[in-house]
Design a protein around this motif. Structure first.
Motif, short mmCIF file in Angstrom:
data_model
loop_
_atom_site.label_atom_id
_atom_site.label_comp_id
_atom_site.label_asym_id
_atom_site.label_seq_id
_atom_site.Cartn_x
_atom_site.Cartn_y
_atom_site.Cartn_z
N GLU A 186 -6.95 -99.03 63.60
CA GLU A 186 -7.97 -98.24 61.93
C GLU A 186 -9.06 -97.38 62.44
OE1 GLU A 186 -8.22 -99.96 59.95
OE2 GLU A 186 -6.84 -101.35 59.83
N ILE A 187 -8.15 -95.77 62.46
CA ILE A 187 -9.44 -95.05 63.14
C ILE A 187 -8.87 -93.79 61.44
CG2 ILE A 187 -8.82 -92.38 64.73
CD1 ILE A 187 -10.69 -95.17 65.96
N ASP A 188 -9.80 -93.49 61.62
CA ASP A 188 -10.03 -92.32 61.09
C ASP A 188 -10.15 -90.79 61.81
OD1 ASP A 188 -10.43 -90.25 58.73
OD2 ASP A 188 -12.01 -91.37 57.39
N GLY A 189 -9.25 -89.71 61.85
CA GLY A 189 -9.66 -89.00 63.10
C GLY A 189 -10.33 -87.89 62.21
N THR A 190 -10.74 -87.95 61.11
CA THR A 190 -11.74 -87.35 60.33
C THR A 190 -13.34 -86.91 60.21
OG1 THR A 190 -11.50 -87.99 57.85
CG2 THR A 190 -10.29 -86.74 58.68
N LYS A 191 -13.68 -88.23 61.21
CA LYS A 191 -15.09 -89.01 61.40
C LYS A 191 -15.15 -88.94 62.78
CE LYS A 191 -14.94 -91.77 57.38
NZ LYS A 191 -14.98 -93.34 56.71
N ALA A 192 -16.40 -88.45 62.95
CA ALA A 192 -16.54 -88.21 64.36
C ALA A 192 -16.70 -89.67 65.27
CB ALA A 192 -17.82 -87.33 65.15
N GLU A 193 -17.92 -90.48 64.35
CA GLU A 193 -17.62 -91.83 65.01
C GLU A 193 -16.58 -92.50 65.14
OE1 GLU A 193 -21.48 -90.48 62.25
OE2 GLU A 193 -19.23 -90.67 62.48
N ASP A 194 -15.62 -92.26 64.25
CA ASP A 194 -14.14 -93.05 64.68
C ASP A 194 -13.63 -92.22 65.92
OD1 ASP A 194 -14.63 -94.88 62.48
OD2 ASP A 194 -13.15 -94.61 61.95
N LEU A 195 -13.35 -91.51 66.45
CA LEU A 195 -12.81 -90.82 66.98
C LEU A 195 -14.07 -90.95 68.79
CD1 LEU A 195 -11.97 -86.51 65.85
CD2 LEU A 195 -10.84 -88.51 66.31
N THR A 196 -15.12 -91.01 68.56
CA THR A 196 -15.69 -91.36 69.68
C THR A 196 -15.12 -92.87 70.15
OG1 THR A 196 -17.48 -90.39 68.45
CG2 THR A 196 -17.80 -91.75 70.27
N ARG A 197 -15.31 -94.03 69.03
CA ARG A 197 -14.94 -95.19 69.59
C ARG A 197 -13.62 -95.24 69.99
NH1 ARG A 197 -12.18 -98.94 65.98
NH2 ARG A 197 -11.90 -97.77 63.62
N ALA A 198 -13.02 -94.53 69.37
CA ALA A 198 -11.08 -94.43 69.82
C ALA A 198 -11.12 -94.05 71.30
CB ALA A 198 -9.95 -92.96 69.13
N GLU A 199 -11.90 -92.36 71.36
CA GLU A 199 -11.83 -92.50 73.07
C GLU A 199 -12.99 -93.91 73.41
OE1 GLU A 199 -10.93 -89.42 75.53
OE2 GLU A 199 -11.23 -88.94 73.42
N GLU A 259 -2.47 -89.31 61.86
CA GLU A 259 -2.45 -88.93 60.66
C GLU A 259 -3.40 -88.89 59.92
OE1 GLU A 259 -0.11 -91.01 57.11
OE2 GLU A 259 -0.41 -92.26 58.82
N THR A 260 -3.81 -87.68 58.80
CA THR A 260 -5.22 -88.55 58.93
C THR A 260 -5.20 -87.79 56.81
OG1 THR A 260 -6.56 -85.81 59.48
CG2 THR A 260 -6.73 -87.92 60.17
N ARG A 261 -5.55 -87.00 56.54
CA ARG A 261 -5.24 -86.19 55.06
C ARG A 261 -3.43 -86.26 54.77
NH1 ARG A 261 -10.32 -82.88 57.07
NH2 ARG A 261 -11.73 -84.42 55.87
N HIS A 262 -3.74 -86.24 53.34
CA HIS A 262 -2.30 -85.62 52.67
C HIS A 262 -2.27 -85.22 51.52
CE1 HIS A 262 -0.15 -88.01 55.76
NE2 HIS A 262 -0.65 -89.18 55.35
N PHE A 263 -2.20 -83.83 51.81
CA PHE A 263 -2.72 -82.19 50.79
C PHE A 263 -1.05 -82.26 49.84
CE2 PHE A 263 -5.16 -82.00 54.43
CZ PHE A 263 -6.67 -81.52 53.65
N SER A 264 -2.27 -82.28 48.41
CA SER A 264 -1.19 -81.81 47.27
C SER A 264 -0.75 -80.51 47.66
CB SER A 264 -2.15 -82.06 45.48
OG SER A 264 -2.41 -84.00 45.71
N GLY A 265 0.52 -80.67 47.36
CA GLY A 265 1.33 -79.41 47.33
C GLY A 265 1.74 -78.29 45.99
N GLU A 266 2.33 -77.35 45.83
CA GLU A 266 3.43 -77.64 44.48
C GLU A 266 4.49 -78.47 44.51
OE1 GLU A 266 3.59 -75.34 42.35
OE2 GLU A 266 0.91 -74.41 43.06
N TYR A 267 4.66 -78.79 45.73
CA TYR A 267 5.99 -80.15 45.60
C TYR A 267 5.79 -80.65 46.74
CZ TYR A 267 10.42 -82.01 46.49
OH TYR A 267 11.72 -83.15 46.26
N VAL A 268 5.85 -82.54 46.94
CA VAL A 268 5.60 -82.82 47.90
C VAL A 268 6.65 -83.82 48.67
CG1 VAL A 268 4.37 -85.13 48.14
CG2 VAL A 268 3.65 -83.98 46.55
N LEU A 269 6.95 -82.98 49.82
CA LEU A 269 8.05 -83.56 50.61
C LEU A 269 8.11 -85.69 50.30
CD1 LEU A 269 10.59 -82.90 52.39
CD2 LEU A 269 9.67 -83.13 54.30
#
Length: 426
Positions: A246-259, A296-306
Motif C-alpha cells: 500500500e505504498i505510493d512511491g510518488t508521495k514523500a509520506e508513503d516513502l517515509t512510512r515504507a522506510e 511500480e508507480t505511474r504508467h504513462f500513455s505513449g504512441e504504443y502501449v506494450l
C-alpha cells in the motif's frame, strides 16, 4: 490556512544543453552516455549522491533478466574488470555497489556528460505542448536548465507528470502497486554452507521446517519470505526480504512510512536467518540501501502501449528500439509477502526475447520529451517484466540515441524513423 500564495520570481537559467536526462538510474545513465557519445551536449540530473539509482544507492543484489544491448554488456564487463579475481573479459552479474558507482562515474566522464548530483527535478519548462527544459531544486536554489530534448529516467516519470503526459498508477483494475523493499546486506555468513533461495517459489526443507514457511511464520507481516543472493565479497549476502504494501512511491509520506516499516522488519529477519537458515548462524547487518526500492508507480500513455501478449508471444516489432529483452512476470504480492497470484516465475515458458517498439518511449500529446526505463508506456503486467534493470539499460540506450538525433537534426522525436535508431544499436 489551506493555501499559501508564493510570490512569483524570476529563475536563473543555469545552463543550456542539447539533451537533459532527469534521473541517473540504469536507464538514465545509459541515455546520458549514449547521447553524449553521439556528440550531444548532455546534462544528467540526480537527487542521490551518485549515479545508479536502485543498482547502487538501492543496494540491488544482481542484474536480473537480460537484454541484447552493447551498453549493458559494457557495464557488466567494466564492473567485472574491477572485481578482484574475476579475470579480464568476464561477466559478473552480482553487483558490488561501490565498484558499480565507479563504473558509472567513469563512463559518464569519458562520454563528456555534465553530472549534477543532489538535485531534484521540480518542474518542466513548456512552450505550448513542447518541453524545453527543467526546473530544479537544490542547495544552489531553484534554477532552470534548458534543452532541445528531455529524457525522463526518473522511474516514477516525474518530468512526464509535470509536463501533463496522461498516466495511471498501478494495476488497471484497482490502482494497487507492487510493494516497496529496502535491500540490506549481512556479513558473517558461512557461504560454503549457506542456503540461498533466490525466488519466491524456491523451497528448502530443514530439520526445523521448510524455510519459506518458517519465514512466513516468524517474520512480521507484510514481510515473510526468504530471498538472499551472493555478492562478490566473502561472507556477505544481500537480502531482498523487507516488504511494505500500500505504498505510493510518488508521495514523500508513503516513502517515509515504507522506510520506517522496512527498517523495523530487519531485526526479526536477522533473527530468523540466524535461527533457521543454514550458514547464517552468526550473520549481522552491515548496510542497508540509502533509497527505497520502488517497483511500480505511474504508467504513462505513449504512441504504443506494450502488453503482456506482446511479451508472451515474443513479438518482434518492425520499429523495435529494444531487442532480446527477457524476464518473467515478476509481480510481488500486492497485499502481502511472496509472489502475487498473477506472477509467473518457475512456470515461465517463454524462452525467446521480445522487443519494445519506439512508440513506447514517445509520450502522447507532448513534444521534446522521451520516456525511459520503467516509466515507458505499458500495462501493469507487461511492466512487471520490462521494469528490471538490464531491460531499462536497453531502453535508456535507445532513448539516448533518439534524443541525440532529435537535438542534432532539429526534428521532432516522433518523426524519427525507428530504423535510424536501430542503426546505432546493431
Amino acid at each position: 490556512m489551506t493555501v499559501y500564495h508564493e510570490q512569483a520570481r524570476d529563475l536563473p537559467v543555469a545552463g543550456e544543453y542539447d539533451v537533459i536526462v532527469a534521473g541517473a538510474g540504469p536507464a538514465g545513465v545509459s541515455a546520458a552516455v549514449m547521447a553524449a557519445r553521439m556528440g550531444a551536449k548532455t546534462l544528467l540530473l540526480e537527487y542521490n549522491n551518485c549515479p545508479g539509482g536502485i543498482s547502487t544507492s538501492g543496494l540491488m543484489s544482481h542484474w536480473t533478466g537480460t537484454v541484447q544491448s552493447k551498453l549493458y554488456t559494457e557495464i557488466l564487463t567494466r564492473q567485472a574488470e574491477k572485481v578482484e579475481g574475476a579475470g579480464h573479459g568476464k561477466i559478473v552479474r552480482q553487483i558490488d555497489p561501490e565498484l558499480l558507482k565507479a563504473v558509472y562515474f567513469d563512463m559518464l566522464a569519458e562520454a563528456g556528460v555534465t553530472l549534477l548530483l543532489y538535485t531534484f527535478v521540480a518542474g518542466v519548462v513548456m512552450d505550448g505542448n513542447r518541453v524545453t527544459g527543467v526546473i530544479t531544486e537544490s542547495k544552489s536554489g531553484r534554477r532552470v536548465f534548458t534543452s532541445r530534448v528531455v529524457v525522463d529516467g526518473t522511474g516514477d516519470g516525474d518530468a512526464a507528470a509535470f509536463a501533463g503526459v496522461p498516466y495511471y498508477k498501478g494495476r488497471e483494475s484497482d490502482g494497487k502497486m507492487q510493494p516497496a523493499t529496502l535491500m540490506f546486506k549481512v556479513a558473517g555468513v558461512d557461504t560454503d554452507r549457506a542456503v540461498l533461495l533466490g525466488s519466491f517459489e524456491s523451497t528448502h526443507q530443514t530439520e526445523k521446517g521448510e524455510l519459506q514457511a518458517l519465514a512466513k511464520a516468524h517474520i512480521p507481516y507484510p514481510a515473510g519470505h526468504l530471498l538472499v543472493y551472493p555478492t562478490t565479497l566473502p561472507g556477505i549476502i544481500t537480502c531482498n526480504m523487507t516488504n511494505c504494501t500500500e505504498i505510493d512511491g510518488t508521495k514523500a509520506e508513503d516513502l517515509t512510512r515504507a522506510e520506517i516499516v522496512c527498517r523495523s522488519q530487519i531485526p526479526a529477519i536477522v533473527a530468523y536467518l540466524r535461527e533457521f537458515v543454514p550458514g547464517f548462524e552468526h550473520c549481522y547487518v552491515i548496510s542497508a540501501g540509502s533509497m527505497m526500492g520502488v517497483r511500480e508507480t505511474r504508467h504513462f500513455s505513449g504512441e504504443y502501449v506494450l502488453n503482456e501478449e506482446d511479451i508472451l508471444t515474443a513479438r518482434v516489432f518492425d520499429d523495435w528500439v529494444v531487442r532480446g529483452a527477457h524476464f518473467n512476470f515478476d509481480v510481488h504480492n500486492l497485499t502481502g509477502a511472496g509472489l502475487d497470484k498473477t506472477g509467473v516465475q518457475h512456470k515461465w515458458s517463454q524462452s525467446k526475447g521480445y522487443t519494445i517498439p519506439w512508440g513506447c518511449l514517445v509520450p502522447l500529446g507532448v513534444e521534446g520529451l522521451l520516456l525511459s526505463g520503467r516509466n515507458i508506456s505499458g500495462t501493469h503486467m507487461a511492466h512487471s517484466n520490462y521494469r528490471v534493470m538490464p531491460i531499462c539499460v536497453g531502453i535508456g540506450e535507445a532513448g539516448g540515441v533518439a534524443a541525440a538525433i532529435a537535438a542534432k537534426e532539429n526534428v521532432r522525436l516522433r518523426d524519427i524513423p525507428a530504423e535510424k535508431i536501430q542503426q546505432y544499436l546493431l
